[in-house]
Design a protein around this motif. Structure first.
Motif, PDB file in Angstrom:
ATOM      1  N   LYS A  89     -33.428 -11.178  19.371  1.00  0.00           N
ATOM      2  CA  LYS A  89     -33.491 -11.583  20.778  1.00  0.00           C
ATOM      3  C   LYS A  89     -32.447 -10.843  21.608  1.00  0.00           C
ATOM      4  CE  LYS A  89     -33.342 -15.630  23.754  1.00  0.00           C
ATOM      5  NZ  LYS A  89     -33.114 -17.063  23.837  1.00  0.00           N
ATOM      6  N   ALA A  90     -31.226 -10.726  21.075  1.00  0.00           N
ATOM      7  CA  ALA A  90     -30.141 -10.061  21.816  1.00  0.00           C
ATOM      8  C   ALA A  90     -30.438  -8.584  22.062  1.00  0.00           C
ATOM      9  CB  ALA A  90     -28.827 -10.210  21.058  1.00  0.00           C
ATOM     10  N   HIS A  91     -31.202  -7.964  21.155  1.00  0.00           N
ATOM     11  CA  HIS A  91     -31.498  -6.539  21.284  1.00  0.00           C
ATOM     12  C   HIS A  91     -32.931  -6.270  21.732  1.00  0.00           C
ATOM     13  CE1 HIS A  91     -27.642  -5.220  19.684  1.00  0.00           C
ATOM     14  NE2 HIS A  91     -27.725  -6.264  18.893  1.00  0.00           N
ATOM     15  N   GLY A  92     -33.651  -7.322  22.097  1.00  0.00           N
ATOM     16  CA  GLY A  92     -35.004  -7.164  22.617  1.00  0.00           C
ATOM     17  C   GLY A  92     -35.985  -6.622  21.586  1.00  0.00           C
ATOM     18  N   LEU A  93     -35.815  -6.991  20.328  1.00  0.00           N
ATOM     19  CA  LEU A  93     -36.688  -6.493  19.252  1.00  0.00           C
ATOM     20  C   LEU A  93     -37.774  -7.508  18.931  1.00  0.00           C
ATOM     21  CD1 LEU A  93     -33.872  -5.126  16.929  1.00  0.00           C
ATOM     22  CD2 LEU A  93     -35.419  -3.776  18.349  1.00  0.00           C
TER      23      LEU A  93
END
Length: 165
Positions: free
Chosen positions: A146-150
């Motif tokens: 979620k933090a890296h938009g994956l």
């Protein structure tokens, strides 16, 4: 009406504020106790369910280097029913935006359903032994993804063994 009950009612009327404050404190304590007992029971049930579903290990040992036959020696110890050996390595993530991140790669023998402390997949699927295209597959913590938009199917580049992979 008995004399003691009349005296009690008179005392309550004359000290109504103190009586209501005491009753409120007692009621709050009872509510807090019931709520915390319910929370505790739910947490214990959730923990036990997770441990059962993932066959969570009782003990963990971290070693920097171990001899080749250590797995067989561990399983031979009295009281050890099963053991799992995994290789871990911390590697930097190579990103285009310049944000420095480190991943801890952990190797899982397949099929993973026979291992201790199995992965519980919340989204996507568990990796395969021979994926299409020969790519290496990974399972990420939801917070990291979620933090890296994956999302499932995305590609991550890392620096391992002196090369970009």
């Amino acid at each position: 009406m008995p004399v003691l009950i009349r005296k009690l009612l008179r005392t309550i009327r004359s000290t109504l504020g103190q009586f209501l404050a005491s009753a409120l404190v007692i009621a709050t304590g009872i509510i807090a106790f019931v709520a915390m007992t319910a929370v505790s029971d739910n947490l214990i049930r959730s923990r036990d369910s997770f441990y059962r579903e993932t066959d969570f290990a009782d003990h963990f040992f971290h070693v920097v280097r171990a001899p080749e036959g250590i797995f067989n020696r561990i399983e031979a110890v009295d009281g050890v029913l099963r053991a799992t050996v995994r290789v871990q390595k911390d590697v930097p993530v190579l990103s285009d935006d310049g944000i420095r991140t480190t991943l801890r790669l952990t190797g899982y023998p397949l099929p993973a359903d026979l291992e201790l402390s199995r992965i519980k997949v919340l989204e996507g699927r568990i990796f395969e032994k021979h994926p299409e295209g020969g790519a290496v597959e990974v399972v990420l913590y939801p917070q990291f993804a979620k933090a890296h938009g994956l999302v499932p199917g995305d590609t991550i580049s890392i620096a391992a063994e002196g090369r970009r992979k």
